[in-house]
Design a protein around this motif. Structure first.
Motif, PDB file in Angstrom:
ATOM      1  N   LEU A  60       0.623  -1.216   0.191  1.00  0.00           N
ATOM      2  CA  LEU A  60      -0.281   0.246   0.501  1.00  0.00           C
ATOM      3  C   LEU A  60       0.713   0.851   0.071  1.00  0.00           C
ATOM      4  O   LEU A  60       0.780   2.199  -0.663  1.00  0.00           O
ATOM      5  CB  LEU A  60      -0.944  -0.033   1.295  1.00  0.00           C
ATOM      6  CG  LEU A  60      -1.608   1.043   1.455  1.00  0.00           C
ATOM      7  CD1 LEU A  60      -2.826   1.350  -0.205  1.00  0.00           C
ATOM      8  CD2 LEU A  60      -2.549   1.125   3.010  1.00  0.00           C
ATOM      9  N   HIS A  61       1.819   1.063   1.001  1.00  0.00           N
ATOM     10  CA  HIS A  61       2.648   2.162   1.059  1.00  0.00           C
ATOM     11  C   HIS A  61       3.562   2.869  -0.098  1.00  0.00           C
ATOM     12  O   HIS A  61       3.712   3.562  -0.704  1.00  0.00           O
ATOM     13  CB  HIS A  61       3.624   2.374   1.934  1.00  0.00           C
ATOM     14  CG  HIS A  61       3.087   2.936   3.013  1.00  0.00           C
ATOM     15  ND1 HIS A  61       2.690   4.020   3.338  1.00  0.00           N
ATOM     16  CD2 HIS A  61       2.803   1.987   4.093  1.00  0.00           C
ATOM     17  CE1 HIS A  61       2.022   3.933   4.403  1.00  0.00           C
ATOM     18  NE2 HIS A  61       1.748   2.474   5.629  1.00  0.00           N
ATOM     19  N   LEU A  62       4.107   1.278  -0.848  1.00  0.00           N
ATOM     20  CA  LEU A  62       4.641   1.332  -2.351  1.00  0.00           C
ATOM     21  C   LEU A  62       4.251   2.306  -3.583  1.00  0.00           C
ATOM     22  O   LEU A  62       3.989   2.343  -4.446  1.00  0.00           O
ATOM     23  CB  LEU A  62       4.943  -0.278  -2.442  1.00  0.00           C
ATOM     24  CG  LEU A  62       6.497  -0.918  -1.824  1.00  0.00           C
ATOM     25  CD1 LEU A  62       6.990  -1.077  -2.400  1.00  0.00           C
ATOM     26  CD2 LEU A  62       7.342   0.750  -2.201  1.00  0.00           C
ATOM     27  N   SER A  63       2.724   1.677  -3.366  1.00  0.00           N
ATOM     28  CA  SER A  63       0.913   2.005  -3.748  1.00  0.00           C
ATOM     29  C   SER A  63       0.968   3.549  -4.342  1.00  0.00           C
ATOM     30  O   SER A  63       1.211   3.911  -5.881  1.00  0.00           O
ATOM     31  CB  SER A  63       0.095   1.403  -4.210  1.00  0.00           C
ATOM     32  OG  SER A  63       0.159  -0.031  -4.038  1.00  0.00           O
ATOM     33  N   VAL A  64       0.897   3.994  -2.534  1.00  0.00           N
ATOM     34  CA  VAL A  64       0.824   5.475  -2.760  1.00  0.00           C
ATOM     35  C   VAL A  64       2.282   6.384  -3.827  1.00  0.00           C
ATOM     36  O   VAL A  64       1.911   7.157  -4.076  1.00  0.00           O
ATOM     37  CB  VAL A  64       0.522   5.842  -1.384  1.00  0.00           C
ATOM     38  CG1 VAL A  64       0.734   7.855  -1.241  1.00  0.00           C
ATOM     39  CG2 VAL A  64      -0.629   5.571  -1.073  1.00  0.00           C
ATOM     40  N   ALA A  65       2.907   5.998  -3.423  1.00  0.00           N
ATOM     41  CA  ALA A  65       4.545   6.000  -3.871  1.00  0.00           C
ATOM     42  C   ALA A  65       4.433   6.707  -5.148  1.00  0.00           C
ATOM     43  O   ALA A  65       4.862   7.045  -6.220  1.00  0.00           O
ATOM     44  CB  ALA A  65       5.332   5.529  -2.484  1.00  0.00           C
TER      45      ALA A  65
END
Length: 98
Positions: A60-65
Motif C-alpha cells: 500500500l505504501h509503495l502504491s501511494v509512492a
C-alpha cells in the motif's frame, strides 16, 4: 488477554494467551488435520498472517509512492527522445496505415 513475552537466554520467547474453549477446539481440530501440534499450528498460522499483513501494508505504501511518481510524470512529461519519435513514426507507418 495476552501476557508479555518472557525472553530466555536461548533467544526463544514464551507467548501466552487466553482463548475461549470453542476457539481452542477449532484450532486443535485444524492442527490435528494438518498433522501439527496445537502450538506449532498456532505459531505457524500467526506468523504467516503477520507476514501477509506486513506485505499488504508495504504494498500500500509503495502504491501511494508509485502513484505520486506516476502523477508527476503525467503533469510534467519529459521531452520525447529521438528514439521514441522514430519508434512512433515507424508505428504509424506500419500499423496505422494498415
Amino acid at each position: 488477554m495476552a501476557y508479555p513475552a518472557i525472553k530466555s537466554s536461548s533467544g526463544i520467547e514464551r507467548l501466552e494467551a487466553r482463548i475461549a474453549s470453542d476457539k481452542k477446539s477449532l484450532l486443535k481440530n485444524a492442527a490435528d488435520l494438518s498433522g501439527r501440534t496445537l502450538t506449532d499450528f498456532v505459531i505457524h498460522s500467526a506468523y504467516e498472517a503477520a507476514k501477509r499483513v506486513i506485505e499488504e501494508h508495504q504494498q500500500l505504501h509503495l502504491s501511494v509512492a508509485d502513484r505520486d511518481i506516476f502523477i508527476q510524470a503525467l503533469l510534467n512529461p519529459s521531452k520525447p527522445t529521438n528514439k521514441l519519435l522514430k519508434a512512433a513514426k515507424k508505428y504509424k507507418k506500419d500499423v496505422v496505415s494498415k
